[in-house]
Each structure stands twice: as structure tokens, then as C-alpha cells.
Scaffold this motif. Structure first.
Motif, PDB file in Angstrom:
ATOM      1  N   GLY A   1      39.561  36.476  45.164  1.00 25.38           N
ATOM      2  CA  GLY A   1      39.430  35.167  45.772  1.00 25.38           C
ATOM      3  C   GLY A   1      38.469  34.264  45.024  1.00 25.38           C
ATOM      4  O   GLY A   1      37.948  34.621  43.951  1.00 25.38           O
ATOM      5  N   SER A   2      38.222  33.086  45.610  1.00 25.14           N
ATOM      6  CA  SER A   2      37.386  32.074  44.975  1.00 25.14           C
ATOM      7  C   SER A   2      36.372  31.513  45.960  1.00 25.14           C
ATOM      8  O   SER A   2      36.607  31.491  47.169  1.00 25.14           O
ATOM      9  CB  SER A   2      38.246  30.917  44.452  1.00 25.14           C
ATOM     10  OG  SER A   2      39.172  31.348  43.482  1.00 25.14           O
ATOM     11  N   LEU A   3      35.266  31.060  45.402  1.00 20.51           N
ATOM     12  CA  LEU A   3      34.254  30.323  46.149  1.00 20.51           C
ATOM     13  C   LEU A   3      33.671  29.254  45.244  1.00 20.51           C
ATOM     14  O   LEU A   3      33.645  29.423  44.021  1.00 20.51           O
ATOM     15  CB  LEU A   3      33.115  31.244  46.613  1.00 20.51           C
ATOM     16  CG  LEU A   3      33.348  32.163  47.801  1.00 20.51           C
ATOM     17  CD1 LEU A   3      32.162  33.096  47.985  1.00 20.51           C
ATOM     18  CD2 LEU A   3      33.600  31.371  49.067  1.00 20.51           C
ATOM     19  N   ARG A   4      33.182  28.182  45.851  1.00 22.19           N
ATOM     20  CA  ARG A   4      32.496  27.142  45.093  1.00 22.19           C
ATOM     21  C   ARG A   4      31.107  26.946  45.680  1.00 22.19           C
ATOM     22  O   ARG A   4      30.975  26.560  46.839  1.00 22.19           O
ATOM     23  CB  ARG A   4      33.267  25.834  45.145  1.00 22.19           C
ATOM     24  CG  ARG A   4      32.696  24.755  44.230  1.00 22.19           C
ATOM     25  CD  ARG A   4      33.296  23.413  44.527  1.00 22.19           C
ATOM     26  NE  ARG A   4      33.025  22.425  43.491  1.00 22.19           N
ATOM     27  CZ  ARG A   4      32.976  21.121  43.704  1.00 22.19           C
ATOM     28  NH1 ARG A   4      33.169  20.654  44.924  1.00 22.19           N
ATOM     29  NH2 ARG A   4      32.743  20.280  42.711  1.00 22.19           N
TER      30      ARG A   4
ATOM     31  N   ARG B   1      35.806  33.352  34.235  1.00 19.51           N
ATOM     32  CA  ARG B   1      36.049  33.372  35.684  1.00 19.51           C
ATOM     33  C   ARG B   1      35.230  32.309  36.420  1.00 19.51           C
ATOM     34  O   ARG B   1      35.687  31.763  37.420  1.00 19.51           O
ATOM     35  CB  ARG B   1      35.704  34.744  36.252  1.00 19.51           C
ATOM     36  CG  ARG B   1      36.509  35.878  35.654  1.00 19.51           C
ATOM     37  CD  ARG B   1      36.258  37.190  36.395  1.00 19.51           C
ATOM     38  NE  ARG B   1      34.865  37.633  36.309  1.00 19.51           N
ATOM     39  CZ  ARG B   1      34.076  37.813  37.368  1.00 19.51           C
ATOM     40  NH1 ARG B   1      34.524  37.610  38.593  1.00 19.51           N
ATOM     41  NH2 ARG B   1      32.817  38.230  37.204  1.00 19.51           N
ATOM     42  N   PHE B   2      34.026  32.035  35.936  1.00 15.94           N
ATOM     43  CA  PHE B   2      33.133  31.081  36.582  1.00 15.94           C
ATOM     44  C   PHE B   2      33.039  29.812  35.736  1.00 15.94           C
ATOM     45  O   PHE B   2      33.095  29.868  34.497  1.00 15.94           O
ATOM     46  CB  PHE B   2      31.723  31.661  36.725  1.00 15.94           C
ATOM     47  CG  PHE B   2      31.589  32.772  37.729  1.00 15.94           C
ATOM     48  CD1 PHE B   2      32.698  33.389  38.303  1.00 15.94           C
ATOM     49  CD2 PHE B   2      30.334  33.211  38.105  1.00 15.94           C
ATOM     50  CE1 PHE B   2      32.556  34.416  39.209  1.00 15.94           C
ATOM     51  CE2 PHE B   2      30.170  34.233  39.016  1.00 15.94           C
ATOM     52  CZ  PHE B   2      31.280  34.837  39.568  1.00 15.94           C
TER      53      PHE B   2
ATOM     54  N   MET C   1      33.673  29.794  41.279  1.00 14.33           N
ATOM     55  CA  MET C   1      33.828  31.217  41.008  1.00 14.33           C
ATOM     56  C   MET C   1      35.237  31.649  41.367  1.00 14.33           C
ATOM     57  O   MET C   1      35.621  31.577  42.548  1.00 14.33           O
ATOM     58  CB  MET C   1      32.792  32.017  41.809  1.00 14.33           C
ATOM     59  CG  MET C   1      31.368  31.564  41.571  1.00 14.33           C
ATOM     60  SD  MET C   1      30.160  32.611  42.396  1.00 14.33           S
ATOM     61  CE  MET C   1      30.555  32.296  44.096  1.00 14.33           C
ATOM     62  N   ASN C   2      35.998  32.065  40.384  1.00 14.03           N
ATOM     63  CA  ASN C   2      37.369  32.520  40.583  1.00 14.03           C
ATOM     64  C   ASN C   2      37.487  34.006  40.240  1.00 14.03           C
ATOM     65  O   ASN C   2      36.615  34.574  39.578  1.00 14.03           O
ATOM     66  CB  ASN C   2      38.325  31.712  39.704  1.00 14.03           C
ATOM     67  CG  ASN C   2      38.334  30.242  40.043  1.00 14.03           C
ATOM     68  OD1 ASN C   2      38.129  29.835  41.188  1.00 14.03           O
ATOM     69  ND2 ASN C   2      38.575  29.416  39.040  1.00 14.03           N
ATOM     70  N   SER C   3      38.574  34.603  40.668  1.00 10.69           N
ATOM     71  CA  SER C   3      38.839  36.030  40.390  1.00 10.69           C
ATOM     72  C   SER C   3      37.604  36.878  40.710  1.00 10.69           C
ATOM     73  O   SER C   3      37.177  37.721  39.906  1.00 10.69           O
ATOM     74  CB  SER C   3      39.243  36.209  38.925  1.00 10.69           C
ATOM     75  OG  SER C   3      40.384  35.447  38.612  1.00 10.69           O
TER      76      SER C   3
END
Length: 125
Positions: A15-18, A66-67, A82-84
Motif C-alpha cells: 500500500g501507500s501513504l503520504r 518507492r519513496f 511512500m509507495n509499495s
């Protein structure tokens, strides 16, 4: 300078977060900003940094590809997309400011003068 980080949470692997970090007290548009993280039982480690104008960035090998770090100087804010996400990304994430330079991006925590309170990121497998 006061730094307020937000955007952390619980996410599944992949998943992802920002993350966002807003600075107050005075402008930080002329300084290098960045992110560090600290996982339970581990030392604090460098994640990413960005120059004052956003034209150059640096990443830890563990997050490259990824980031993505970015900034909006009009908002006095730095971001970390932030991905994967992986379980090993689980940590408290801290935003930082180095007010001694606008271009030199250090990976050493001692170089940074101001630290936010941290935001928890938890990645489940």
C-alpha cells in the motif's frame, strides 16, 4: 522552528501513504529538509532529503524507487510519498530541517537542527 508531521497510519504491505510536515515559527524555504525513521529496537536512520528549491533529492538505498520527497515552500511543508510499502518500513517517521545549508544533503542525524515529533507508520504483512 516547530515541525508538525502527519499522515502516518496502518497500511497493508504494497500500500501507500503520504506524510506531510508543516513548519511554523519561521520560514524554512531556504533550508534542506528531510525525513528520518526509527523502528523498534533499531537506531534512527536517514530516509530522504531535499534541497531548498526541490531540484535535488537524496534517498536511502532501502527506499529508492518507492519513496518520493517533495516540498511546497509557499506552504512551508515537506512531503514523503511512500509507495509499495513493506513491513520493514514500519517505524516512527521524523521530519527534519538543516538550517545551516540550502543544498548540502546529509545522511547524518547530527547535522539536522530541528526535528518534528514523529508520526507512526505501521505496515502489516
Amino acid at each position: 522552528v516547530q515541525l508538525q508531521a502527519s499522515g502516518g497510519g496502518l497500511v497493508q504491505a504494497g500500500g501507500s501513504l503520504r506524510l506531510s510536515c508543516a513548519a511554523s515559527g519561521r520560514t524554512v524555504q531556504n533550508y534542506v529538509m528531510g525525513w528520518f525513521r526509527q523502528a523498534p529496537g533499531k537506531e534512527r536512520e536517514f530516509v530522504a532529503a531535499i534541497t531548498w528549491n526541490g531540484r535535488a533529492t537524496e534517498y536511502a538505498d532501502a527506499v529508492k524507487g518507492r519513496f518520493t520527497i517533495s516540498r511546497d515552500n509557499d506552504k512551508n511543508t515537506v512531503y514523503l510519498q511512500m509507495n509499495s510499502l513493506e513491513p520493514d518500513d514500519t517505524a516512527i517517521y521524523y521530519c527534519v530541517v538543516d538550517d545551516d545549508t540550502n543544498w548540502r544533503m546529509s545522511t547524518a542525524s547530527a547535522r539536522y537542527d530541528y526535528w518534528g515529533q514523529g508520526t507512526q507508520v505501521t505496515v502489516s504483512s
